[in-house]
Scaffold this motif. Structure first.
Motif, PDB file in Angstrom:
ATOM      1  N   GLN A 188       0.832  -1.208   0.000  1.00  0.00           N
ATOM      2  CA  GLN A 188       0.000   0.000   0.000  1.00  0.00           C
ATOM      3  C   GLN A 188       0.864   1.255   0.000  1.00  0.00           C
ATOM      4  O   GLN A 188       0.545   2.246  -0.655  1.00  0.00           O
ATOM      5  N   LEU A 189       1.954   1.200   0.744  1.00  0.00           N
ATOM      6  CA  LEU A 189       2.868   2.331   0.823  1.00  0.00           C
ATOM      7  C   LEU A 189       3.513   2.608  -0.535  1.00  0.00           C
ATOM      8  O   LEU A 189       3.590   3.766  -0.973  1.00  0.00           O
ATOM      9  N   VAL A 190       3.942   1.566  -1.204  1.00  0.00           N
ATOM     10  CA  VAL A 190       4.538   1.721  -2.534  1.00  0.00           C
ATOM     11  C   VAL A 190       3.504   2.273  -3.515  1.00  0.00           C
ATOM     12  O   VAL A 190       3.800   3.173  -4.306  1.00  0.00           O
ATOM     13  N   LYS A 191       2.294   1.768  -3.431  1.00  0.00           N
ATOM     14  CA  LYS A 191       1.217   2.230  -4.318  1.00  0.00           C
ATOM     15  C   LYS A 191       0.901   3.709  -4.071  1.00  0.00           C
ATOM     16  O   LYS A 191       0.726   4.482  -5.012  1.00  0.00           O
ATOM     17  N   LYS A 192       0.872   4.112  -2.808  1.00  0.00           N
ATOM     18  CA  LYS A 192       0.586   5.503  -2.461  1.00  0.00           C
ATOM     19  C   LYS A 192       1.693   6.425  -2.962  1.00  0.00           C
ATOM     20  O   LYS A 192       1.431   7.489  -3.518  1.00  0.00           O
ATOM     21  N   ARG A 193       2.950   6.034  -2.764  1.00  0.00           N
ATOM     22  CA  ARG A 193       4.075   6.854  -3.238  1.00  0.00           C
ATOM     23  C   ARG A 193       4.040   7.005  -4.753  1.00  0.00           C
ATOM     24  O   ARG A 193       4.232   8.094  -5.291  1.00  0.00           O
ATOM     25  N   LEU A 194       3.766   5.926  -5.443  1.00  0.00           N
ATOM     26  CA  LEU A 194       3.685   5.973  -6.895  1.00  0.00           C
ATOM     27  C   LEU A 194       2.540   6.877  -7.344  1.00  0.00           C
ATOM     28  O   LEU A 194       2.691   7.683  -8.265  1.00  0.00           O
ATOM     29  N   SER A 195       1.421   6.776  -6.673  1.00  0.00           N
ATOM     30  CA  SER A 195       0.257   7.597  -7.009  1.00  0.00           C
ATOM     31  C   SER A 195       0.556   9.087  -6.824  1.00  0.00           C
ATOM     32  O   SER A 195       0.258   9.906  -7.704  1.00  0.00           O
ATOM     33  N   SER A 224       3.552  10.620  -6.657  1.00  0.00           N
ATOM     34  CA  SER A 224       4.589  11.107  -7.565  1.00  0.00           C
ATOM     35  C   SER A 224       4.106  11.177  -9.014  1.00  0.00           C
ATOM     36  O   SER A 224       4.433  12.129  -9.733  1.00  0.00           O
ATOM     37  N   LEU A 225       3.303  10.219  -9.449  1.00  0.00           N
ATOM     38  CA  LEU A 225       2.778  10.277 -10.821  1.00  0.00           C
ATOM     39  C   LEU A 225       1.784  11.421 -10.989  1.00  0.00           C
ATOM     40  O   LEU A 225       1.760  12.075 -12.045  1.00  0.00           O
ATOM     41  N   THR A 226       0.977  11.680  -9.970  1.00  0.00           N
ATOM     42  CA  THR A 226       0.027  12.785 -10.034  1.00  0.00           C
ATOM     43  C   THR A 226       0.755  14.122 -10.150  1.00  0.00           C
ATOM     44  O   THR A 226       0.423  14.949 -11.007  1.00  0.00           O
ATOM     45  N   LEU A 227       1.748  14.325  -9.295  1.00  0.00           N
ATOM     46  CA  LEU A 227       2.498  15.584  -9.346  1.00  0.00           C
ATOM     47  C   LEU A 227       3.275  15.725 -10.656  1.00  0.00           C
ATOM     48  O   LEU A 227       3.349  16.815 -11.225  1.00  0.00           O
ATOM     49  N   THR A 228       3.810  14.620 -11.148  1.00  0.00           N
ATOM     50  CA  THR A 228       4.514  14.644 -12.432  1.00  0.00           C
ATOM     51  C   THR A 228       3.557  15.001 -13.562  1.00  0.00           C
ATOM     52  O   THR A 228       3.875  15.822 -14.430  1.00  0.00           O
ATOM     53  N   ALA A 229       2.381  14.406 -13.560  1.00  0.00           N
ATOM     54  CA  ALA A 229       1.391  14.690 -14.605  1.00  0.00           C
ATOM     55  C   ALA A 229       0.964  16.154 -14.571  1.00  0.00           C
ATOM     56  O   ALA A 229       0.859  16.805 -15.619  1.00  0.00           O
ATOM     57  N   VAL A 230       0.730  16.687 -13.377  1.00  0.00           N
ATOM     58  CA  VAL A 230       0.345  18.104 -13.257  1.00  0.00           C
ATOM     59  C   VAL A 230       1.429  18.997 -13.840  1.00  0.00           C
ATOM     60  O   VAL A 230       1.150  19.912 -14.622  1.00  0.00           O
ATOM     61  N   MET A 231       2.688  18.731 -13.478  1.00  0.00           N
ATOM     62  CA  MET A 231       3.782  19.561 -13.977  1.00  0.00           C
ATOM     63  C   MET A 231       3.932  19.435 -15.490  1.00  0.00           C
ATOM     64  O   MET A 231       4.146  20.438 -16.180  1.00  0.00           O
ATOM     65  N   LEU A 232       3.823  18.228 -16.001  1.00  0.00           N
ATOM     66  CA  LEU A 232       3.951  18.032 -17.447  1.00  0.00           C
ATOM     67  C   LEU A 232       2.831  18.720 -18.216  1.00  0.00           C
ATOM     68  O   LEU A 232       3.071  19.313 -19.272  1.00  0.00           O
ATOM     69  N   LEU A 242       5.647  20.541  -1.944  1.00  0.00           N
ATOM     70  CA  LEU A 242       4.473  19.759  -1.574  1.00  0.00           C
ATOM     71  C   LEU A 242       4.833  18.283  -1.415  1.00  0.00           C
ATOM     72  O   LEU A 242       4.452  17.634  -0.433  1.00  0.00           O
ATOM     73  N   TYR A 243       5.593  17.767  -2.367  1.00  0.00           N
ATOM     74  CA  TYR A 243       6.015  16.373  -2.284  1.00  0.00           C
ATOM     75  C   TYR A 243       6.906  16.145  -1.064  1.00  0.00           C
ATOM     76  O   TYR A 243       6.738  15.154  -0.335  1.00  0.00           O
ATOM     77  N   THR A 244       7.835  17.066  -0.820  1.00  0.00           N
ATOM     78  CA  THR A 244       8.732  16.939   0.323  1.00  0.00           C
ATOM     79  C   THR A 244       7.961  16.967   1.630  1.00  0.00           C
ATOM     80  O   THR A 244       8.218  16.176   2.541  1.00  0.00           O
ATOM     81  N   ARG A 245       6.990  17.858   1.716  1.00  0.00           N
ATOM     82  CA  ARG A 245       6.171  17.940   2.925  1.00  0.00           C
ATOM     83  C   ARG A 245       5.381  16.639   3.130  1.00  0.00           C
ATOM     84  O   ARG A 245       5.321  16.111   4.239  1.00  0.00           O
ATOM     85  N   TRP A 246       4.778  16.138   2.070  1.00  0.00           N
ATOM     86  CA  TRP A 246       4.039  14.879   2.170  1.00  0.00           C
ATOM     87  C   TRP A 246       4.976  13.750   2.600  1.00  0.00           C
ATOM     88  O   TRP A 246       4.628  12.954   3.481  1.00  0.00           O
ATOM     89  N   ALA A 247       6.151  13.685   1.983  1.00  0.00           N
ATOM     90  CA  ALA A 247       7.099  12.616   2.318  1.00  0.00           C
ATOM     91  C   ALA A 247       7.546  12.716   3.771  1.00  0.00           C
ATOM     92  O   ALA A 247       7.600  11.700   4.477  1.00  0.00           O
ATOM     93  N   ASN A 248       7.846  13.906   4.230  1.00  0.00           N
ATOM     94  CA  ASN A 248       8.321  14.075   5.608  1.00  0.00           C
ATOM     95  C   ASN A 248       7.230  13.811   6.632  1.00  0.00           C
ATOM     96  O   ASN A 248       7.494  13.239   7.691  1.00  0.00           O
ATOM     97  N   GLN A 249       6.008  14.227   6.353  1.00  0.00           N
ATOM     98  CA  GLN A 249       4.936  14.102   7.336  1.00  0.00           C
ATOM     99  C   GLN A 249       4.223  12.762   7.301  1.00  0.00           C
ATOM    100  O   GLN A 249       3.748  12.288   8.335  1.00  0.00           O
TER     101      GLN A 249
END
Length: 104
Positions: A19-26, A28-36, A81-88
């Motif tokens: 679940q943790l791997v799936k959440k991280r992938l979700s 990171s892919l969401t943020l990547t898609a938004v930026m792209l 945002l990603y860093t904050r999510w990862a840290n918290q």
């Protein structure tokens, strides 16, 4: 098989880890898609609608420059945002999972 590799296999096979791997992938892919989408949209605007980005907002300034700078700032914000999510959230979940498995 050593004790250490058994614990590694237990971690990798646990539902929490998956679940943790799936959440991280979700995330990171969401943020990547938004930026792209934003970056490619800007490039397409440059390619196909130069007049809109050439609109003057000052004597020597066009709207394209603040938009370009805004995209760079937005990328920094997404990184934050990603860093904050990862840290918290993510790092705490990893530590909890590790501690749970190592205590067995």
């Amino acid at each position: 098989m050593s004790i250490q590799s058994e614990k590694v296999q237990e971690i990798v096979n646990s539902d929490k880890f998956k679940q943790l791997v799936k959440k991280r992938l979700s995330v990171s892919l969401t943020l990547t898609a938004v930026m792209l989408i934003i970056y490619i949209g800007f490039i397409l605007a440059i390619a196909f609608n130069k007049d809109a980005l050439a609109y003057k907002i000052g004597k020597h300034l066009t709207i394209g420059l603040p938009i370009g700078i805004g995209i760079i700032v937005f990328a920094w914000l997404l990184t934050g945002l990603y860093t904050r999510w990862a840290n918290q959230s993510y790092d705490k979940s990893v530590e909890e999972l590790r501690d749970q498995i190592l205590q067995k």
